[in-house]
Design a protein around this motif. Structure first.
Motif, PDB file in Angstrom:
ATOM      1  N   TYR A  41       0.836  -1.205   0.000  1.00 58.73           N
ATOM      2  CA  TYR A  41       0.000   0.000   0.000  1.00 58.73           C
ATOM      3  C   TYR A  41       0.869   1.252   0.000  1.00 58.73           C
ATOM      4  O   TYR A  41       0.648   2.184  -0.783  1.00 58.73           O
ATOM      5  N   LEU A  42       1.874   1.292   0.864  1.00 62.67           N
ATOM      6  CA  LEU A  42       2.742   2.460   0.943  1.00 62.67           C
ATOM      7  C   LEU A  42       3.528   2.641  -0.350  1.00 62.67           C
ATOM      8  O   LEU A  42       3.770   3.765  -0.780  1.00 62.67           O
ATOM      9  N   SER A  43       3.897   1.556  -0.997  1.00 62.45           N
ATOM     10  CA  SER A  43       4.626   1.630  -2.255  1.00 62.45           C
ATOM     11  C   SER A  43       3.835   2.397  -3.313  1.00 62.45           C
ATOM     12  O   SER A  43       4.396   3.179  -4.090  1.00 62.45           O
ATOM     13  N   LYS A  44       2.529   2.209  -3.344  1.00 62.88           N
ATOM     14  CA  LYS A  44       1.677   2.935  -4.301  1.00 62.88           C
ATOM     15  C   LYS A  44       1.679   4.429  -4.002  1.00 62.88           C
ATOM     16  O   LYS A  44       1.687   5.258  -4.911  1.00 62.88           O
ATOM     17  N   ILE A  45       1.690   4.776  -2.728  1.00 62.66           N
ATOM     18  CA  ILE A  45       1.737   6.180  -2.318  1.00 62.66           C
ATOM     19  C   ILE A  45       3.094   6.780  -2.688  1.00 62.66           C
ATOM     20  O   ILE A  45       3.175   7.886  -3.229  1.00 62.66           O
ATOM     21  N   LEU A  46       4.151   6.031  -2.418  1.00 61.90           N
ATOM     22  CA  LEU A  46       5.500   6.502  -2.736  1.00 61.90           C
ATOM     23  C   LEU A  46       5.672   6.720  -4.235  1.00 61.90           C
ATOM     24  O   LEU A  46       6.345   7.663  -4.657  1.00 61.90           O
ATOM     25  N   THR A  47       5.057   5.859  -5.034  1.00 62.99           N
ATOM     26  CA  THR A  47       5.120   6.013  -6.490  1.00 62.99           C
ATOM     27  C   THR A  47       4.535   7.354  -6.914  1.00 62.99           C
ATOM     28  O   THR A  47       5.083   8.037  -7.784  1.00 62.99           O
ATOM     29  N   LYS A  48       3.442   7.771  -6.295  1.00 64.29           N
ATOM     30  CA  LYS A  48       2.836   9.070  -6.612  1.00 64.29           C
ATOM     31  C   LYS A  48       3.754  10.217  -6.207  1.00 64.29           C
ATOM     32  O   LYS A  48       3.859  11.220  -6.920  1.00 64.29           O
ATOM     33  N   LEU A  49       4.428  10.076  -5.075  1.00 64.60           N
ATOM     34  CA  LEU A  49       5.355  11.117  -4.632  1.00 64.60           C
ATOM     35  C   LEU A  49       6.576  11.195  -5.548  1.00 64.60           C
ATOM     36  O   LEU A  49       7.100  12.279  -5.804  1.00 64.60           O
ATOM     37  N   VAL A  50       7.021  10.039  -6.061  1.00 60.07           N
ATOM     38  CA  VAL A  50       8.127  10.017  -7.022  1.00 60.07           C
ATOM     39  C   VAL A  50       7.694  10.725  -8.305  1.00 60.07           C
ATOM     40  O   VAL A  50       8.408  11.576  -8.841  1.00 60.07           O
ATOM     41  N   LYS A  51       6.504  10.381  -8.810  1.00 57.04           N
ATOM     42  CA  LYS A  51       6.004  11.002 -10.043  1.00 57.04           C
ATOM     43  C   LYS A  51       5.837  12.507  -9.891  1.00 57.04           C
ATOM     44  O   LYS A  51       6.008  13.252 -10.852  1.00 57.04           O
ATOM     45  N   ALA A  52       5.510  12.959  -8.684  1.00 51.42           N
ATOM     46  CA  ALA A  52       5.353  14.389  -8.431  1.00 51.42           C
ATOM     47  C   ALA A  52       6.693  15.094  -8.246  1.00 51.42           C
ATOM     48  O   ALA A  52       6.745  16.316  -8.098  1.00 51.42           O
ATOM     49  N   GLY A  53       7.793  14.319  -8.221  1.00 53.36           N
ATOM     50  CA  GLY A  53       9.122  14.911  -8.115  1.00 53.36           C
ATOM     51  C   GLY A  53       9.537  15.315  -6.714  1.00 53.36           C
ATOM     52  O   GLY A  53      10.440  16.125  -6.542  1.00 53.36           O
ATOM     53  N   MET A  54       8.905  14.732  -5.699  1.00 57.44           N
ATOM     54  CA  MET A  54       9.213  15.099  -4.314  1.00 57.44           C
ATOM     55  C   MET A  54      10.255  14.186  -3.682  1.00 57.44           C
ATOM     56  O   MET A  54      11.002  14.610  -2.804  1.00 57.44           O
ATOM     57  N   ILE A  55      10.249  12.941  -4.104  1.00 62.23           N
ATOM     58  CA  ILE A  55      11.223  11.976  -3.613  1.00 62.23           C
ATOM     59  C   ILE A  55      11.801  11.239  -4.807  1.00 62.23           C
ATOM     60  O   ILE A  55      11.249  11.290  -5.907  1.00 62.23           O
ATOM     61  N   GLU A  56      12.913  10.570  -4.570  1.00 63.58           N
ATOM     62  CA  GLU A  56      13.494   9.743  -5.621  1.00 63.58           C
ATOM     63  C   GLU A  56      13.556   8.309  -5.147  1.00 63.58           C
ATOM     64  O   GLU A  56      13.612   8.030  -3.950  1.00 63.58           O
ATOM     65  N   SER A  57      13.520   7.424  -6.110  1.00 65.64           N
ATOM     66  CA  SER A  57      13.541   5.994  -5.826  1.00 65.64           C
ATOM     67  C   SER A  57      14.720   5.358  -6.534  1.00 65.64           C
ATOM     68  O   SER A  57      14.985   5.660  -7.697  1.00 65.64           O
ATOM     69  N   VAL A  58      15.425   4.492  -5.804  1.00 64.29           N
ATOM     70  CA  VAL A  58      16.538   3.743  -6.376  1.00 64.29           C
ATOM     71  C   VAL A  58      16.285   2.267  -6.094  1.00 64.29           C
ATOM     72  O   VAL A  58      16.034   1.885  -4.945  1.00 64.29           O
ATOM     73  N   SER A  59      16.337   1.462  -7.131  1.00 60.02           N
ATOM     74  CA  SER A  59      16.129   0.022  -6.977  1.00 60.02           C
ATOM     75  C   SER A  59      17.417  -0.666  -6.540  1.00 60.02           C
ATOM     76  O   SER A  59      18.501  -0.110  -6.666  1.00 60.02           O
ATOM     77  N   GLY A  60      17.269  -1.879  -6.056  1.00 58.12           N
ATOM     78  CA  GLY A  60      18.433  -2.679  -5.720  1.00 58.12           C
ATOM     79  C   GLY A  60      18.664  -2.828  -4.231  1.00 58.12           C
ATOM     80  O   GLY A  60      17.921  -2.305  -3.403  1.00 58.12           O
ATOM     81  N   ALA A  61      19.753  -3.538  -3.904  1.00 55.97           N
ATOM     82  CA  ALA A  61      20.074  -3.864  -2.520  1.00 55.97           C
ATOM     83  C   ALA A  61      20.284  -2.613  -1.665  1.00 55.97           C
ATOM     84  O   ALA A  61      19.909  -2.567  -0.504  1.00 55.97           O
ATOM     85  N   ASN A  62      20.906  -1.601  -2.222  1.00 51.44           N
ATOM     86  CA  ASN A  62      21.136  -0.356  -1.485  1.00 51.44           C
ATOM     87  C   ASN A  62      20.130   0.719  -1.881  1.00 51.44           C
ATOM     88  O   ASN A  62      20.369   1.901  -1.666  1.00 51.44           O
ATOM     89  N   GLY A  63      19.018   0.294  -2.433  1.00 54.07           N
ATOM     90  CA  GLY A  63      18.009   1.230  -2.910  1.00 54.07           C
ATOM     91  C   GLY A  63      17.116   1.733  -1.807  1.00 54.07           C
ATOM     92  O   GLY A  63      17.339   1.488  -0.628  1.00 54.07           O
ATOM     93  N   GLY A  64      16.104   2.422  -2.223  1.00 55.41           N
ATOM     94  CA  GLY A  64      15.132   2.964  -1.294  1.00 55.41           C
ATOM     95  C   GLY A  64      14.635   4.308  -1.773  1.00 55.41           C
ATOM     96  O   GLY A  64      14.780   4.669  -2.938  1.00 55.41           O
ATOM     97  N   TYR A  65      14.069   5.052  -0.849  1.00 56.28           N
ATOM     98  CA  TYR A  65      13.478   6.352  -1.154  1.00 56.28           C
ATOM     99  C   TYR A  65      14.182   7.436  -0.350  1.00 56.28           C
ATOM    100  O   TYR A  65      14.543   7.223   0.799  1.00 56.28           O
ATOM    101  N   LYS A  66      14.370   8.574  -0.996  1.00 57.47           N
ATOM    102  CA  LYS A  66      14.933   9.718  -0.282  1.00 57.47           C
ATOM    103  C   LYS A  66      14.345  10.997  -0.854  1.00 57.47           C
ATOM    104  O   LYS A  66      13.838  11.025  -1.975  1.00 57.47           O
ATOM    105  N   LEU A  67      14.431  12.044  -0.062  1.00 58.49           N
ATOM    106  CA  LEU A  67      13.919  13.335  -0.481  1.00 58.49           C
ATOM    107  C   LEU A  67      14.751  13.905  -1.613  1.00 58.49           C
ATOM    108  O   LEU A  67      15.966  13.706  -1.670  1.00 58.49           O
ATOM    109  N   LYS A  68      14.103  14.616  -2.509  1.00 60.32           N
ATOM    110  CA  LYS A  68      14.804  15.303  -3.589  1.00 60.32           C
ATOM    111  C   LYS A  68      15.459  16.565  -3.032  1.00 60.32           C
ATOM    112  O   LYS A  68      15.039  17.083  -1.993  1.00 60.32           O
ATOM    113  N   PRO A  69      16.466  17.078  -3.720  1.00 61.81           N
ATOM    114  CA  PRO A  69      17.051  18.357  -3.287  1.00 61.81           C
ATOM    115  C   PRO A  69      15.960  19.432  -3.228  1.00 61.81           C
ATOM    116  O   PRO A  69      14.979  19.379  -3.957  1.00 61.81           O
ATOM    117  N   ASN A  70      16.129  20.382  -2.372  1.00 59.86           N
ATOM    118  CA  ASN A  70      15.165  21.472  -2.156  1.00 59.86           C
ATOM    119  C   ASN A  70      13.847  20.976  -1.562  1.00 59.86           C
ATOM    120  O   ASN A  70      12.806  21.593  -1.743  1.00 59.86           O
TER     121      ASN A  70
END
Length: 133
Positions: A41-70
């Motif tokens: 469920y949270l993944s779907k929400i995070l996808t919307k935040l990524v599409k809106a340019g607020m966070i970035e997503s990186v796949s893989g073992a060291n992946g995850g979500y982080k805030l975009k600059p600014n």
């Protein structure tokens, strides 16, 4: 008037990222566990935040979500629009009547609320945080 739980989770996720790791990536599992919500469920929400340019997503073992600059400038309204869309809360049954007093009042009230939400940024709230969300 009620915002969806998705908006609630989005706002809390953004603030959690701000409080815990503004420059680090956090996995969806950790983010979901913090809010006691399904990672799917949270993944779907995070996808919307990524599409809106607020966070970035990186796949893989060291992946995850982080805030975009600014990230400090992101407003509550922008987060809400990313999740809920930007349609009006009030849908007047007399849309073809430009003189509808009810619609004028409702639109005015909504504009004031949106202005308040636009003026509240996650950066401003981050400065006020004293406890973990």
């Amino acid at each position: 008037m009620k915002y969806s739980k998705a908006t609630n989770y989005a706002l809390h996720t953004m603030m959690y990222l701000t409080a815990v790791a503004p420059d680090k990536r956090l996995g969806v599992q950790q983010l979901a566990e913090h809010q006691r919500v399904s990672p799917t469920y949270l993944s779907k929400i995070l996808t919307k935040l990524v599409k809106a340019g607020m966070i970035e997503s990186v796949s893989g073992a060291n992946g995850g979500y982080k805030l975009k600059p600014n990230w400090e400038a992101i407003s509550f309204l922008e987060i809400i629009h990313a999740i809920e869309g930007s349609t009006s809360l009030f849908d007047c049954c007399q849309n073809d009547n430009p003189d509808c007093l009810i619609q004028k009042i409702m639109v005015s009230a909504e504009e004031k609320m949106e202005q308040e939400l636009f003026n509240q940024t996650i950066g401003d709230l981050a400065k006020k945080m004293t406890v973990t969300l």
